[in-house]
Scaffold this active site. Structure first.
Site, PDB file in Angstrom:
ATOM      1  N   GLY A   1       0.418  -1.006  -0.123  1.00  0.00           N
ATOM      2  CA  GLY A   1      -0.178   0.284  -0.094  1.00  0.00           C
ATOM      3  C   GLY A   1       0.939   1.222   0.180  1.00  0.00           C
ATOM      4  N   THR A   2       2.150   1.188   0.405  1.00  0.00           N
ATOM      5  CA  THR A   2       3.071   2.361   0.013  1.00  0.00           C
ATOM      6  C   THR A   2       3.761   2.899  -1.379  1.00  0.00           C
ATOM      7  OG1 THR A   2       4.247   0.221  -0.427  1.00  0.00           O
ATOM      8  CG2 THR A   2       4.321   1.996   2.532  1.00  0.00           C
TER       9      THR A   2
ATOM     10  N   ARG B   1      16.030  11.486  -0.597  1.00  0.00           N
ATOM     11  CA  ARG B   1      15.215  12.191  -2.611  1.00  0.00           C
ATOM     12  C   ARG B   1      13.773  11.464  -1.827  1.00  0.00           C
ATOM     13  NH1 ARG B   1      16.693  12.907  -7.221  1.00  0.00           N
ATOM     14  NH2 ARG B   1      19.270  12.709  -7.524  1.00  0.00           N
TER      15      ARG B   1
ATOM     16  N   GLY C   1      11.909  -0.309   2.469  1.00  0.00           N
ATOM     17  CA  GLY C   1      11.937  -0.549   1.306  1.00  0.00           C
ATOM     18  C   GLY C   1      11.265  -0.180  -0.261  1.00  0.00           C
ATOM     19  N   ALA C   2      11.500   0.900  -0.200  1.00  0.00           N
ATOM     20  CA  ALA C   2      11.596   2.169  -1.504  1.00  0.00           C
ATOM     21  C   ALA C   2      13.244   1.849  -1.179  1.00  0.00           C
ATOM     22  CB  ALA C   2      10.735   3.390  -1.274  1.00  0.00           C
TER      23      ALA C   2
ATOM     24  N   LYS D   1      15.491   8.230   1.741  1.00  0.00           N
ATOM     25  CA  LYS D   1      15.773   7.274   3.642  1.00  0.00           C
ATOM     26  C   LYS D   1      14.464   6.816   3.035  1.00  0.00           C
ATOM     27  CE  LYS D   1      17.535  10.943   5.879  1.00  0.00           C
ATOM     28  NZ  LYS D   1      18.456  11.943   6.654  1.00  0.00           N
TER      29      LYS D   1
ATOM     30  N   GLN E   1       2.308   8.692   2.662  1.00  0.00           N
ATOM     31  CA  GLN E   1       2.648   8.553   3.719  1.00  0.00           C
ATOM     32  C   GLN E   1       2.793   8.859   4.962  1.00  0.00           C
ATOM     33  OE1 GLN E   1       4.265   4.144   3.846  1.00  0.00           O
ATOM     34  NE2 GLN E   1       2.828   4.840   2.780  1.00  0.00           N
TER      35      GLN E   1
ATOM     36  N   GLY F   1       7.932   5.763   4.804  1.00  0.00           N
ATOM     37  CA  GLY F   1       6.601   4.901   6.181  1.00  0.00           C
ATOM     38  C   GLY F   1       6.227   5.538   7.273  1.00  0.00           C
ATOM     39  N   GLU F   2       7.353   5.379   7.853  1.00  0.00           N
ATOM     40  CA  GLU F   2       7.047   5.131   9.581  1.00  0.00           C
ATOM     41  C   GLU F   2       6.801   6.809  10.218  1.00  0.00           C
ATOM     42  OE1 GLU F   2       9.897   2.086   9.845  1.00  0.00           O
ATOM     43  OE2 GLU F   2       8.306   0.762  10.610  1.00  0.00           O
TER      44      GLU F   2
HETATM   45 MO1  MOS Z   1       7.449  -2.108  10.510  1.00  0.00          MO
HETATM   46  S1  MOS Z   1       6.521  -2.129  11.536  1.00  0.00           S
HETATM   47  O1  MOS Z   1       8.918  -2.454  10.178  1.00  0.00           O
HETATM   48  O2  MOS Z   1       5.928  -3.561   8.954  1.00  0.00           O
END
Ligand code: MOS
Length: 729
Positions: free
Chosen positions: A471-472, A614, A513-514, A687, A624, A690-691
């Site tokens: 979903g990211t 970036r 991930g990215a 970097k 996000q 998401g979080e």
């Molecule tokens: Mo995250 S809580 O490392 O998917």
């Protein structure tokens, strides 16, 4: 061909800025968006499989002890029931819902209420569910099952401990000091799509459609659990309806479906109910955190202390890393940091939505607000004065650091009124109105990643990796990176994800991930560019590609002469991981209203300014951030797992009783993306994002509550009863 690149040096070329296509960073709609909103993107449980039986998990009704016997005959004659699966492999730790490795202390051992112990398989879901309820299980119950983290002697996580200088002395000498204890409750990841798997065998080959964040790692877990070769397993996870940590590790439905399908020689689907997802998959630990500061007359920290008590099951390796950003976000030469884990028998604690900073930063930033008040300075100014030049514990340089810019630009955009703040300055009817702010910080992670890129003879491209898009926006950003490098519109790039037949990606987790998979795609594309340059009679650094043509007007099809070029990029972070402290930073600003009579808090508006290297796609990045701020609202005001103190069973195990913020709770959120390139974070200078949006935001709300009505709270969530109890007369 595989091109391996280990990044030991920061990248300073910023060459993605100099490409001609100009699609990277742009607000591009999600490439899979149409499939998702029209219901044609299949999620794990939706793959059409012939002759599929349905399995329902049976979970323990004791807290601690042992399964003595399971009476299969109690359900085998019920309508439609095919089998009861209670293979001991179901209770191996690989099947325990998190990415943890500790073995169970014995087969059939029960560690928490709600632990899966068997699977009932039937022709229909309803039949399986009915039989699962009637399965007779005999237990031997263990009397001692501690549930309260404060009632046991906790274990210190020694690698988190820091003793530098003398904090107690610094506090005694300092003109200003703070010593507060802040608590947060347990949280559920609360992904929309429940955990689900369909398993199918063809001889000794196993295929599983499942909802996973990290197929690259889950395949190893599954091979371990089933005691088989990874080569005989294929995991498919093309679309994932949110993970938020809960799908990092393999959970029980995957192992159970595979065992059942083997046993009955038919495909088997297992979908966890919403209640099961809440009760069995995992929780974020509750925390109790003590923050201590010593500051000079101007608010500069001379001492910094952060101790946290968290909990998990005995033997689990994960400990909510609440101190993660506290190690480096602010200075202070006298330092005391310590993380302790209490061993209790609630469900497994694991990674949920920004493990660590999601709860550590709100505690830290609440305490900083207290310090600003004591020193008598503006809270933004307090943060600005305490940003260290280098990592204060490791004495390392920061890879790149935008906290000050985020604080300043965020304050400006929000309309933050500078100066010393006093509570209760504005009231409209029953409502007190106030503002608050907090810093954001999320330590950066980067992981090994592989991706194959094929430039086809027709001038389109294909990207393949087992990386997921939870979903990211992974599908979209990879099309943008490959498009930028190869001079193609993103819709000329087909991205195939979530299939372990493809090269191993890094999985989606920890916001790595990215930047990780993006670097692998970049490396593969670079190798393709070198081949193209040779064909075009130029050098790679002079090769300009846009819309499928070179600057001289040759088309890609002309250059390729009917032959595809395929390259696998293999990225691995090297010395950059040890030579720098890397993190995404930001600042939150919130305006809230608090009802004087009911203690209800409503968020009026909120802004987050973030610097995370970036920006690969302005829309998905913003999205996000909005998601993260939304979770901040939940953490601040409503989200809390409630366990029965008698047996540790989770009481509020659905989305009606566990309160994530819904539309009416969330005002328009403003997001400011602060320009940054971080060459030591990844090869594409990106970097994680998401979080970051939930790493501190709850404190901006808590601090705004205090500014609005004068209720200073140290316990999250700040529910109306707690606000009322703290409300001054
Ligand atoms: Mo995250 S809580 O490392 O998917």
């Amino acid at each position: 061909m595989t091109v391996y690149f280990k990044q030991d040096e920061p990248d300073t070329s910023n060459r993605l800025d100099g490409m001609k296509q100009g699609v990277l960073g742009k607000s591009l709609p999600r490439v899979e968006g149409l499939a998702k909103v029209t219901g044609t993107a299949p999620y794990a449980a939706e793959y059409p499989v012939d002759n599929c039986a349905e399995g329902v998990l049976v979970t323990s009704t004791i807290t601690r002890g042992e399964v003595v016997s399971i009476d299969r005959t109690s359900v085998l004659s019920m309508p439609g029931v095919i089998a009861v699966v209670d293979d001991e492999k179901m209770s191996t730790r690989a099947a325990q819902g998190t990415a943890n490795e500790a073995p169970m202390q014995g087969p059939r051992q029960v560690c928490y209420w709600g632990q899966p112990i068997a699977l009932v398989v039937a022709e229909t879901f309803e039949q399986a569910r009915d039989a699962a309820k009637h399965l007779k299980v005999e237990y031997r119950e263990d009397a001692a099952a501690p549930l309260d983290p404060h009632a046991v002697e906790p274990e210190e996580q020694e690698d988190e401990t820091v003793h530098q200088g003398d904090l107690a002395h610094a506090m005694a000498e300092a003109p200003h000091s703070v010593d507060v204890t802040i608590t947060t409750k347990g949280h559920a990841s609360a992904a929309m799509e429940p955990h689900a798997a369909i398993a199918e065998w063809d001889g000794d080959k196993l295929t599983v459609h499942a909802s996973l964040q990290m197929p690259n790692y889950n395949i190893t877990e599954l091979a371990d659990a089933l005691d088989m070769e990874e080569d005989n397993i294929r995991l498919i996870s093309r679309f994932v309806g949110g993970g938020f940590g809960s799908k990092l590790g393999l959970s029980e439905e995957v192992v159970a479906a595979a065992l059942a399908a083997k046993q009955i020689e038919r495909p088997v689907r297992v979908v966890q109910s919403r209640q099961q997802v809440f009760q069995t998959v995992m929780r974020r630990s509750e925390t109790t955190q003590r923050l201590r500061f010593a500051a000079d007359g101007e608010g500069r920290l001379t001492g910094f202390g952060h101790e946290a008590l968290v909990s998990n099951l005995p033997g689990e390796t994960f400990a909510e890393p609440a101190l993660q950003s506290s190690h480096f976000i602010y200075g202070g030469e006298n330092r005391e940091l310590m993380l302790k884990v209490a061993r209790i028998h609630l469900m497994t604690a694991g990674s949920v939505r920004a493990p660590g900073e999601a709860v550590g930063m709100p505690a830290l930033e609440s305490a900083m607000d207290v310090l600003a008040e004591k020193v008598g300075i503006d809270p933004v100014e307090l943060r600005l004065r305490n940003i260290p030049e280098r990592d204060p514990e490791k004495d390392l340089p920061f890879s790149s650091h935008k906290l000050a810019e985020c604080l300043k630009q965020g304050a400006e955009a929000f309309g933050w009124q500078k100066g010393v703040r006093k509570p209760r300055q504005r009231r409209e009817g029953e409502w007190w109105i106030g503002t608050g702010m907090a810093s954001a910080s999320r330590s950066h992670s980067i992981a090994e990643a592989k991706a194959r890129v094929t430039l086809k003879a027709d001038g389109t491209a294909l990207v393949e990796t087992d990386m997921t898009d939870i979903g990211t926006g992974t599908y979209t950003i990879l099309a943008q990176i490959a498009g930028e490098m190869l001079g193609l519109q993103p819709d000329q790039v087909l991205v195939e994800l979530g299939d372990t037949r493809h090269p191993r990606g890094p999985g989606s987790g920890g916001s790595w991930g990215a930047s990780s998979i993006g670097s692998a795609v970049y490396i593969a594309c670079n190798a393709i560019r070198e081949e193209l340059a040779e064909k075009a009679g130029t050098s790679e650094d002079r090769l300009e590609l846009a819309d499928g043509r070179t600057a001289a007007g040759q088309t890609l099809a002309d250059l390729l002469q009917g032959k595809d070029i395929s390259q696998e990029g293999h990225y691995e972070p090297g010395a950059i991981e040890d030579d720098f402290t890397a993190a995404g930073f930001g600042a939150f600003f919130a305006q809230v209203r608090v009802n004087h009579y009911t203690g209800e808090t409503r968020v009026d508006r909120m802004l987050g300014a973030f610097g995370f290297g970036r920006v690969l796609n302005a829309s998905t990045a913003r999205s996000q951030c909005i998601g993260g701020i939304t979770w901040s609202i939940g953490l601040a005001l409503t989200e809390a797992l409630e366990f029965d103190p008698r047996d540790g069973h989770l009481v509020n195990c659905d989305l009606a009783e566990y309160h994530v913020p819904v539309h009416r709770d969330v005002p328009d959120l403003d997001v400011l993306l602060v320009e940054e390139r971080d060459g030591a974070a990844s090869q594409i200078q990106a970097k994680g994002i998401g979080e970051l949006g939930m790493c501190g935001g709850a404190a901006a709300i808590g601090n705004a509550i205090y500014n609005a009505c004068g209720a200073r709270l140290f316990d999250y969530p700040m529910t109306p009863d707690r606000v009322l109890a703290a409300m001054p007369e």
